[in-house]
Design an enzyme around this catalytic site. Structure first.
Site, short mmCIF file in Angstrom:
data_model
loop_
_atom_site.label_atom_id
_atom_site.label_comp_id
_atom_site.label_asym_id
_atom_site.label_seq_id
_atom_site.Cartn_x
_atom_site.Cartn_y
_atom_site.Cartn_z
N MET A 29 0.76 -1.29 -0.04
CA MET A 29 -0.32 0.33 -0.19
C MET A 29 1.07 1.00 -0.29
O MET A 29 0.69 2.33 0.45
CB MET A 29 -1.16 -0.11 1.43
CG MET A 29 -2.00 1.25 1.21
SD MET A 29 -2.55 1.15 -0.27
CE MET A 29 -4.58 0.29 0.19
N GLY A 30 1.70 1.45 -1.17
CA GLY A 30 2.04 2.99 -1.11
C GLY A 30 1.70 3.69 -2.12
O GLY A 30 0.08 3.87 -2.22
N ARG A 31 2.10 4.66 -2.78
CA ARG A 31 1.37 5.66 -3.74
C ARG A 31 0.81 5.15 -4.61
O ARG A 31 -0.58 5.17 -5.26
CB ARG A 31 2.45 6.40 -4.10
CG ARG A 31 2.02 7.45 -4.84
CD ARG A 31 3.15 8.22 -6.05
NE ARG A 31 4.36 7.51 -6.06
CZ ARG A 31 4.22 7.35 -7.63
NH1 ARG A 31 3.72 7.35 -8.11
NH2 ARG A 31 5.18 6.27 -8.16
N ILE A 32 1.50 4.12 -5.53
CA ILE A 32 0.04 3.52 -6.88
C ILE A 32 -0.81 2.36 -5.72
O ILE A 32 -1.98 2.41 -6.39
CB ILE A 32 1.09 2.56 -7.70
CG1 ILE A 32 2.31 3.31 -7.98
CG2 ILE A 32 0.54 1.69 -8.43
CD1 ILE A 32 2.94 2.63 -9.40
N ARG A 53 4.43 -3.24 4.67
CA ARG A 53 5.79 -3.56 5.53
C ARG A 53 5.45 -2.78 6.84
O ARG A 53 5.51 -2.67 8.00
CB ARG A 53 7.26 -2.99 5.73
CG ARG A 53 8.00 -3.71 4.23
CD ARG A 53 8.95 -3.49 3.53
NE ARG A 53 8.48 -2.15 2.65
CZ ARG A 53 9.67 -1.12 2.38
NH1 ARG A 53 10.80 -1.62 2.62
NH2 ARG A 53 8.89 -0.45 1.13
N THR A 111 1.05 -5.36 -12.05
CA THR A 111 0.91 -4.79 -12.22
C THR A 111 2.63 -4.25 -11.80
O THR A 111 2.70 -3.25 -12.53
CB THR A 111 0.18 -3.32 -12.62
OG1 THR A 111 0.04 -3.23 -11.28
CG2 THR A 111 -1.38 -3.96 -12.88
N ARG A 113 5.94 -5.78 -11.31
CA ARG A 113 6.77 -7.02 -11.70
C ARG A 113 6.64 -8.47 -11.40
O ARG A 113 6.46 -9.09 -10.55
CB ARG A 113 8.53 -6.32 -11.07
CG ARG A 113 8.92 -5.33 -10.66
CD ARG A 113 10.20 -4.69 -11.80
NE ARG A 113 9.43 -3.57 -11.57
CZ ARG A 113 9.82 -2.12 -12.39
NH1 ARG A 113 8.14 -2.12 -12.76
NH2 ARG A 113 9.71 -0.53 -12.34
N GLU A 142 9.71 -11.90 -19.69
CA GLU A 142 9.48 -10.69 -20.53
C GLU A 142 11.13 -10.49 -21.27
O GLU A 142 11.98 -10.47 -21.11
CB GLU A 142 9.49 -9.24 -19.56
CG GLU A 142 8.29 -9.64 -19.23
CD GLU A 142 8.09 -7.89 -18.25
OE1 GLU A 142 8.97 -6.73 -18.33
OE2 GLU A 142 6.50 -7.84 -17.57
N HIS A 161 2.71 -4.44 -20.78
CA HIS A 161 3.07 -2.95 -19.78
C HIS A 161 3.01 -1.93 -19.99
O HIS A 161 3.81 -1.00 -20.38
CB HIS A 161 4.27 -3.32 -18.67
CG HIS A 161 4.98 -3.02 -17.96
ND1 HIS A 161 5.33 -3.49 -17.45
CD2 HIS A 161 4.46 -1.95 -16.98
CE1 HIS A 161 5.91 -2.73 -16.24
NE2 HIS A 161 5.25 -1.98 -15.98
#
Length: 208
Positions: A29-32, A53, A111, A113, A142, A161
């Site tokens: 749960m970061g910015r994105i 974390r 979405t 890695r 990839e 991507h």
């Protein structure tokens, strides 16, 4: 539509699942992750749970998000979306043992890695209906092999991507890069930087 095959009626063909009121699990749960959670809350009134974390007070205050253990994230999520970095701790984290702990009706989305999920285990989980479906903007490896089974599964959506693939976004990316270059050439802090700690007073004084 491509085949022009309109001469049939099957009420249970080509059915998806509703998102309204379902539980969205965010891993990272970061910015994105916060942006996605906010959109899903607004559009579908989804219940938001997350594993991180550390707790994210903004997510909890603005979205009524609930911090849960990793096990509870797997058990409770109707849609589980990955938004973490690839590290020794997250590499291959979503494997057979993890998919087996998710709901049979759940959707796995990555979405972030491709290396965060084990692709062979994901294919197996989808084939055996351990989970309902998957949405992937990244793959492992990839580029993806054109014969990869994921490309032929009706409950899987694979994108190359291309989250930034709009005229406006690509123009903005070019402007941001140019602004960084200009700032660097004038020995000024770059305005678009992921790790601003490099511009601590000690470090910045040393490059002037």
């Amino acid at each position: 539509m491509v085949k022009g095959d309109w001469n049939f009626f099957e009420p249970t063909a080509n059915l998806g699942v509703e998102l309204y009121g379902k539980t969205l699990g965010i891993f990272g749960m970061g910015r994105i992750g916060l942006k996605l959670a906010a959109k899903c809350k607004a559009a579908y009134n989804m219940n938001i749970i997350y594993h991180n974390r550390k707790p994210n007070p903004r997510a909890e205050n603005e979205l009524e998000a609930k911090y849960v253990s990793f096990d509870n994230l797997l058990a409770e999520s109707d849609v589980l979306s990955v938004h973490t970095n690839l590290s020794d701790q997250t590499k291959g984290l979503f494997d057979r043992s993890v998919f087996n702990r998710m709901k049979p009706s759940s959707i796995f989305i990555n979405t972030a890695r491709g290396g965060i999920h084990n692709e062979a285990d994901l294919i197996e989980a989808l084939h055996n209906k351990v989970i309902w479906g998957a949405g992937l903007d990244v793959t492992q490896p990839e580029p993806m092999d054109r014969n990869n089974p994921l490309l032929f599964m009706p409950s899987v959506c694979v994108l190359p991507h291309l989250g930034s693939a709009t005229v406006e976004t690509r123009d903005k990316m070019a402007i941001m890069a140019a602004e960084n270059i200009i700032a660097a050439l004038h020995n000024l802090p770059m305005p678009q930087i992921i790790n601003p700690e490099v511009y601590s007073s000690v470090h910045f004084d040393s490059i002037e």
